[in-house]
Scaffold this active site. Structure first.
Site, short mmCIF file in Angstrom:
data_model
loop_
_atom_site.label_atom_id
_atom_site.label_comp_id
_atom_site.label_asym_id
_atom_site.label_seq_id
_atom_site.Cartn_x
_atom_site.Cartn_y
_atom_site.Cartn_z
N ASP A 30 0.86 -1.17 0.00
CA ASP A 30 0.00 0.00 0.00
C ASP A 30 0.91 1.24 0.00
O ASP A 30 2.12 1.12 0.21
CB ASP A 30 -0.86 -0.07 1.28
CG ASP A 30 -1.61 1.20 1.56
OD1 ASP A 30 -2.29 1.70 0.65
OD2 ASP A 30 -1.52 1.71 2.70
N PHE A 31 0.35 2.41 -0.22
CA PHE A 31 1.17 3.63 -0.26
C PHE A 31 0.97 4.50 1.00
O PHE A 31 1.83 4.55 1.87
CB PHE A 31 0.86 4.42 -1.54
CG PHE A 31 1.68 5.67 -1.67
CD1 PHE A 31 3.05 5.59 -1.91
CD2 PHE A 31 1.10 6.92 -1.54
CE1 PHE A 31 3.82 6.75 -2.02
CE2 PHE A 31 1.87 8.08 -1.65
CZ PHE A 31 3.22 7.99 -1.88
N ASP A 32 -0.22 5.13 1.12
CA ASP A 32 -0.46 6.08 2.22
C ASP A 32 -0.52 5.36 3.57
O ASP A 32 -1.29 4.41 3.74
CB ASP A 32 -1.79 6.81 2.00
CG ASP A 32 -1.74 7.75 0.82
OD1 ASP A 32 -1.55 8.95 1.03
OD2 ASP A 32 -1.89 7.27 -0.32
N ASP A 212 -1.77 -0.72 5.93
CA ASP A 212 -2.10 -0.17 7.25
C ASP A 212 -3.58 -0.02 7.52
O ASP A 212 -3.98 0.33 8.63
CB ASP A 212 -1.46 1.22 7.41
CG ASP A 212 -2.16 2.27 6.56
OD1 ASP A 212 -2.35 2.01 5.36
OD2 ASP A 212 -2.54 3.32 7.10
MG LIG Z 1 -2.95 3.04 3.59
#
Ligand SMILES: [Mg+2]
Length: 263
Positions: A30-32, A212
Site C-alpha cells: 500500500d502507499f499512504d 495499514d
Molecule cells: Mg494506507
C-alpha cells in the site's frame, strides 16, 4: 483472524527464510500510511527517500518485482511514487499498469456517469463546511474529513448515508478519516493482488504485502496464509502475519530486504 501478530524484527530468521529463497519475489505494498506518512491533505503526502531508495534497488533486481496498490488514482500514484520499474495499481486495483499489464476494470469504467452524479450530490450536500472535501479519483470518489471540525462530523455521516441510499450501485467504504464510494463490482485489494500475481506468473507464496488500513485486510486474506503479510500500525485485529509500527519501520524493513535480496 490473527491477534497481535509479532513485530517483524522479532522474526528476522523466519522472514529471511521466507523472503530470501523465493526465486522471484513480489514486494507489494500500500502507499499512504504504509510507505508514506499520512498528511492532513492527501496532496501533501510524499514517499520518504529511504523507502524510495530501497524500492528502486529492489525493483531493478531481476529476482524482484515491486508493486504499489493504492486507493489513489493511477496517474496520481505513478507521479507520487516515482518508481518507473514498479507495477502500479490505482483505485484499489481497478486500474493496473506495468509488468506487461494495462488494465481497467470494465464495469468500473461503465459506472463513471453514476460517480459523476454522486460527486455533484456530495459537493452540494457538504458545501460551506470547512475541512471536508470530495476527491474525484476517476473510477472512485473519496470524501476526506481529516480537517473537519468535530461539530461537523455528523454532517459527514448524514451525507454519506444519503449518498449510499441514492446511488445504490455505489458501495460505501470507510477508511481513516475518509469515506469512499466505489462502483459495486466484486473487486478489492485482494482481487487486485491475485490479478497481479496471475499477470506476473507468480504464486501467492512468492508475495509479500504491507498495508495499514481496513482495505488492506483483503490483500492479507488473498495471500491465504501462503504469502507474507505485514500490518502497519497498532490495531491487534488483523489477518496479517507480522507487524510494523509505522512508515519509518517499513522503510527499515525495506532496507533490510534490499540487503537480503540485492546485497
Ligand atoms: Mg494506507
Amino acid at each position: 483472524m490473527a491477534l497481535n501478530p509479532p513485530h517483524w524484527t522479532d522474526c528476522r530468521k523466519e522472514l529471511a527464510d521466507r523472503l530470501g529463497t523465493v526465486p522471484r519475489l513480489l514486494v507489494a505494498t500500500d502507499f499512504d500510511g504504509t510507505l508514506a506518512p499520512i498528511c492532513a491533505r492527501p496532496e501533501d503526502v510524499r514517499l520518504p527517500a529511504e523507502a524510495h531508495t530501497a524500492l528502486t534497488a529492489l525493483a531493478a533486481h531481476p529476482g524482484v518485482r515491486v508493486a504499489v496498490l493504492s486507493g489513489r488514482n493511477l496517474a496520481d500514484l505513478i507521479r507520487r511514487t516515482d518508481l518507473p520499474r514498479a507495477v502500479h495499481a490505482g483505485n484499489h486495483g481497478l486500474e493496473i499498469q506495468g509488468g506487461g499489464m494495462d488494465y481497467v476494470q470494465p464495469q468500473a469504467l461503465a459506472a463513471r456517469p453514476v460517480l459523476d452524479a454522486a460527486i455533484l450530490f456530495l459537493r452540494e450536500a457538504l458545501q460551506g463546511l470547512p475541512g471536508i472535501f470530495i476527491e474525484d479519483k476517476g473510477l472512485t470518489l473519496s470524501m476526506h474529513y481529516r480537517l473537519a471540525e468535530p461539530a461537523n462530523l455528523s454532517h459527514v455521516e448524514t451525507a454519506a448515508m444519503a449518498c449510499a441510499a441514492r446511488f445504490s450501485t455505489l458501495k460505501r467504504h470507510c477508511g481513516k478519516m475518509v469515506v469512499e464510494f466505489r462502483p459495486d463490482v466484486p473487486w478489492d485489494k485482494g482481487y487486485a493482488l491475485k490479478r497481479l500475481l496471475k499477470g506476473l506468473g507468480l504464486p501467492a507464496a512468492a508475495a509479500l504485502y504491507m498495508g495499514d488500513d481496513t482495505t488492506d485486510e483483503d490483500a492479507f486474506a488473498a495471500l491465504n496464509g501462503l504469502g507474507t503479510s505485514f500490518h502497519v500500525g497498532q490495531d491487534p485485529q488483523t489477518r496479517a502475519r507480522f507487524r510494523m509500527h509505522d512508515t519509518y519501520d517499513t522503510a527499515e524493513f525495506l532496507q533490510w530486504l534490499r540487503k537480503l535480496r540485492v546485497g
